[in-house]
Enzyme design. Structure first.
Site, PDB file in Angstrom:
ATOM      1  N   GLY A  81       0.829  -1.197   0.000  1.00  0.00           N
ATOM      2  CA  GLY A  81       0.000   0.000   0.000  1.00  0.00           C
ATOM      3  C   GLY A  81       0.865   1.248   0.000  1.00  0.00           C
ATOM      4  O   GLY A  81       1.980   1.228   0.523  1.00  0.00           O
ATOM      5  N   GLN A  86       2.980   9.936   1.003  1.00  0.00           N
ATOM      6  CA  GLN A  86       4.314   9.345   1.110  1.00  0.00           C
ATOM      7  C   GLN A  86       5.242   9.744  -0.034  1.00  0.00           C
ATOM      8  O   GLN A  86       6.457   9.611   0.084  1.00  0.00           O
ATOM      9  CB  GLN A  86       4.206   7.808   1.174  1.00  0.00           C
ATOM     10  CG  GLN A  86       3.549   7.304   2.451  1.00  0.00           C
ATOM     11  CD  GLN A  86       3.366   5.802   2.408  1.00  0.00           C
ATOM     12  OE1 GLN A  86       2.393   5.324   1.839  1.00  0.00           O
ATOM     13  NE2 GLN A  86       4.280   5.054   2.989  1.00  0.00           N
ATOM     14  N   CYS A 127       5.832  -0.172   7.055  1.00  0.00           N
ATOM     15  CA  CYS A 127       5.483   1.003   6.259  1.00  0.00           C
ATOM     16  C   CYS A 127       6.675   1.345   5.366  1.00  0.00           C
ATOM     17  O   CYS A 127       7.818   1.315   5.826  1.00  0.00           O
ATOM     18  CB  CYS A 127       5.171   2.181   7.182  1.00  0.00           C
ATOM     19  SG  CYS A 127       4.698   3.681   6.311  1.00  0.00           S
ATOM     20  N   LEU A 128       6.394   1.654   4.123  1.00  0.00           N
ATOM     21  CA  LEU A 128       7.478   2.041   3.209  1.00  0.00           C
ATOM     22  C   LEU A 128       8.180   3.307   3.701  1.00  0.00           C
ATOM     23  O   LEU A 128       9.336   3.541   3.346  1.00  0.00           O
ATOM     24  CB  LEU A 128       6.921   2.253   1.793  1.00  0.00           C
ATOM     25  CG  LEU A 128       6.461   0.973   1.071  1.00  0.00           C
ATOM     26  CD1 LEU A 128       5.714   1.322  -0.210  1.00  0.00           C
ATOM     27  CD2 LEU A 128       7.654   0.070   0.762  1.00  0.00           C
ATOM     28  N   HIS A 169      -4.436   1.816   7.648  1.00  0.00           N
ATOM     29  CA  HIS A 169      -3.048   2.308   7.696  1.00  0.00           C
ATOM     30  C   HIS A 169      -2.842   3.418   6.649  1.00  0.00           C
ATOM     31  O   HIS A 169      -2.264   4.467   6.947  1.00  0.00           O
ATOM     32  CB  HIS A 169      -2.099   1.123   7.449  1.00  0.00           C
ATOM     33  CG  HIS A 169      -0.660   1.474   7.325  1.00  0.00           C
ATOM     34  ND1 HIS A 169       0.296   1.086   8.237  1.00  0.00           N
ATOM     35  CD2 HIS A 169       0.011   2.185   6.374  1.00  0.00           C
ATOM     36  CE1 HIS A 169       1.479   1.543   7.865  1.00  0.00           C
ATOM     37  NE2 HIS A 169       1.341   2.216   6.727  1.00  0.00           N
ATOM     38  N   GLU A 170      -3.349   3.176   5.426  1.00  0.00           N
ATOM     39  CA  GLU A 170      -3.160   4.152   4.334  1.00  0.00           C
ATOM     40  C   GLU A 170      -4.003   5.403   4.555  1.00  0.00           C
ATOM     41  O   GLU A 170      -3.561   6.521   4.249  1.00  0.00           O
ATOM     42  CB  GLU A 170      -3.480   3.511   2.981  1.00  0.00           C
ATOM     43  CG  GLU A 170      -2.628   2.288   2.627  1.00  0.00           C
ATOM     44  CD  GLU A 170      -1.136   2.523   2.760  1.00  0.00           C
ATOM     45  OE1 GLU A 170      -0.669   3.664   2.575  1.00  0.00           O
ATOM     46  OE2 GLU A 170      -0.415   1.556   3.066  1.00  0.00           O
ATOM     47  N   HIS A 173      -2.284   7.791   6.749  1.00  0.00           N
ATOM     48  CA  HIS A 173      -1.275   8.618   6.059  1.00  0.00           C
ATOM     49  C   HIS A 173      -1.900   9.911   5.528  1.00  0.00           C
ATOM     50  O   HIS A 173      -1.293  10.976   5.610  1.00  0.00           O
ATOM     51  CB  HIS A 173      -0.673   7.862   4.864  1.00  0.00           C
ATOM     52  CG  HIS A 173       0.458   6.946   5.214  1.00  0.00           C
ATOM     53  ND1 HIS A 173       1.615   7.384   5.820  1.00  0.00           N
ATOM     54  CD2 HIS A 173       0.618   5.611   5.022  1.00  0.00           C
ATOM     55  CE1 HIS A 173       2.435   6.347   5.990  1.00  0.00           C
ATOM     56  NE2 HIS A 173       1.853   5.259   5.518  1.00  0.00           N
TER      57      HIS A 173
HETATM   58  C1  QAP Z   1       1.048  -0.910   5.047  1.00  0.00           C
HETATM   59  O1  QAP Z   1       3.161  -1.217   4.102  1.00  0.00           O
HETATM   60  C2  QAP Z   1       0.789  -2.185   5.794  1.00  0.00           C
HETATM   61  O2  QAP Z   1       9.959  -2.000   6.122  1.00  0.00           O
HETATM   62  C3  QAP Z   1       1.802  -1.056   3.779  1.00  0.00           C
HETATM   63  O3  QAP Z   1      11.811  -2.675   4.301  1.00  0.00           O
HETATM   64  C4  QAP Z   1       1.836  -3.058   6.120  1.00  0.00           C
HETATM   65  O4  QAP Z   1       3.700  -1.885   2.058  1.00  0.00           O
HETATM   66  C5  QAP Z   1      -0.471  -2.508   6.178  1.00  0.00           C
HETATM   67  C6  QAP Z   1       7.803  -2.432   3.229  1.00  0.00           C
HETATM   68  C7  QAP Z   1       1.570  -4.235   6.806  1.00  0.00           C
HETATM   69  C8  QAP Z   1      -0.729  -3.678   6.839  1.00  0.00           C
HETATM   70  C9  QAP Z   1       0.284  -4.551   7.143  1.00  0.00           C
HETATM   71  C10 QAP Z   1       8.223  -2.163   4.509  1.00  0.00           C
HETATM   72  C11 QAP Z   1       8.753  -2.796   2.290  1.00  0.00           C
HETATM   73  C12 QAP Z   1       6.404  -2.326   2.834  1.00  0.00           C
HETATM   74  C13 QAP Z   1       9.556  -2.264   4.861  1.00  0.00           C
HETATM   75  C14 QAP Z   1       4.059  -1.678   3.191  1.00  0.00           C
HETATM   76  C15 QAP Z   1      10.512  -2.609   3.907  1.00  0.00           C
HETATM   77  C16 QAP Z   1      10.089  -2.886   2.620  1.00  0.00           C
HETATM   78  C17 QAP Z   1       5.432  -1.853   3.642  1.00  0.00           C
HETATM   79 CO    CO Z   2       2.644   3.340   5.453  1.00  0.00          CO
END
Ligand code: QAP
Ligand code: CO
Length: 203
Positions: A81, A86, A127-128, A169-170, A173
């Site tokens: 997401g 972001q 989270c990205l 979560h999004e 943001h």
């Molecule tokens: C939000 O997060 C989310 O640390 C989206 O090194 C995440 O896409 C909602 C990511 C989990 C629910 C559950 C994170 C990629 C991606 C990192 C993401 C990383 C590489 C996170």
């Molecule tokens: Co995020």
């Protein structure tokens, strides 16, 4: 005789003469319109992640272009997401794909969430914008979502599980909120210090 055929993103012009069938030239079709850019993802504690995004007034070509950039950026970063905030675009737009196959893109414009019932559920979140950190967050389990898609049509969903977590979560943001805000001040500070150190080393 002249034939034209579309093969993938190419337009192929075929000229048939008495004894030959010749592809005389090919050129890129739509490449100008479909050009996508991988954008820079802001990282915690960047203050721009705290800006509240404004509603999208009209889903037009410029918005669709931004949505394409967001998908390109999200898929490249292996995320599930990404909110426009972001990538420093403060408009109420989210892209998601929670499928294993990475083939189920979902676009949310001006998303609105309602909580159904009062069951909470814990989930590990990342989270990205907070790379390398994952922590457990508790959120409402069942939600009702109302949003516009990339065509500007309204749609509704009643997701649960990972999709419901990701939508919340999004949406956070877009309101300047991060998952680290749900953690203890001590945990949040530790994450901030580690990322600041990393950013100094990379600068
Ligand atoms: C939000 O997060 C989310 O640390 C989206 O090194 C995440 O896409 C909602 C990511 C989990 C629910 C559950 C994170 C990629 C991606 C990192 C993401 C990383 C590489 C996170
Ligand atoms: Co995020």
């Amino acid at each position: 005789m002249v034939y034209t055929a579309n093969i993938g993103m190419f337009k192929v012009v075929i000229v048939r003469t008495a004894r030959m069938l010749t592809v005389v030239y090919t050129h890129l079709l739509e490449i100008h319109h479909k050009a996508m850019t991988i954008r820079t993802i802001l990282e915690f504690p960047d203050p721009r992640l705290r800006i509240t995004a404004a509603p999208v007034a009209k889903v037009d070509k410029r918005i669709r272009h931004l949505v394409d950039d967001m998908f390109e950026t999200m898929y490249e970063a292996k995320g599930i997401g990404l909110a426009a905030t972001q990538i420093d675009e403060h408009q109420r737009i989210v892209v998601m794909d929670v499928s294993e196959e990475r083939d189920s893109p979902l676009t949310l414009i001006n998303p609105e969430v309602e909580f159904i019932g009062d069951s909470q559920r814990e989930h590990d979140e990342g989270c990205l914008s907070v790379p390398g950190f994952y922590e457990t967050v508790s959120r409402p389990d069942c939600i009702r979502l109302r949003a516009l898609n990339e065509k500007g049509d309204v749609f509704e969903l009643e997701p649960d599980g990972l999709l419901a977590v990701c939508i919340q979560h999004e949406l956070d943001h877009l309101n300047g909120k991060l998952f680290v805000d749900y953690l203890s001040a001590l945990k949040r500070q530790r994450i901030r210090k580690k990322l600041e150190k990393l950013h100094r080393q990379l600068a």
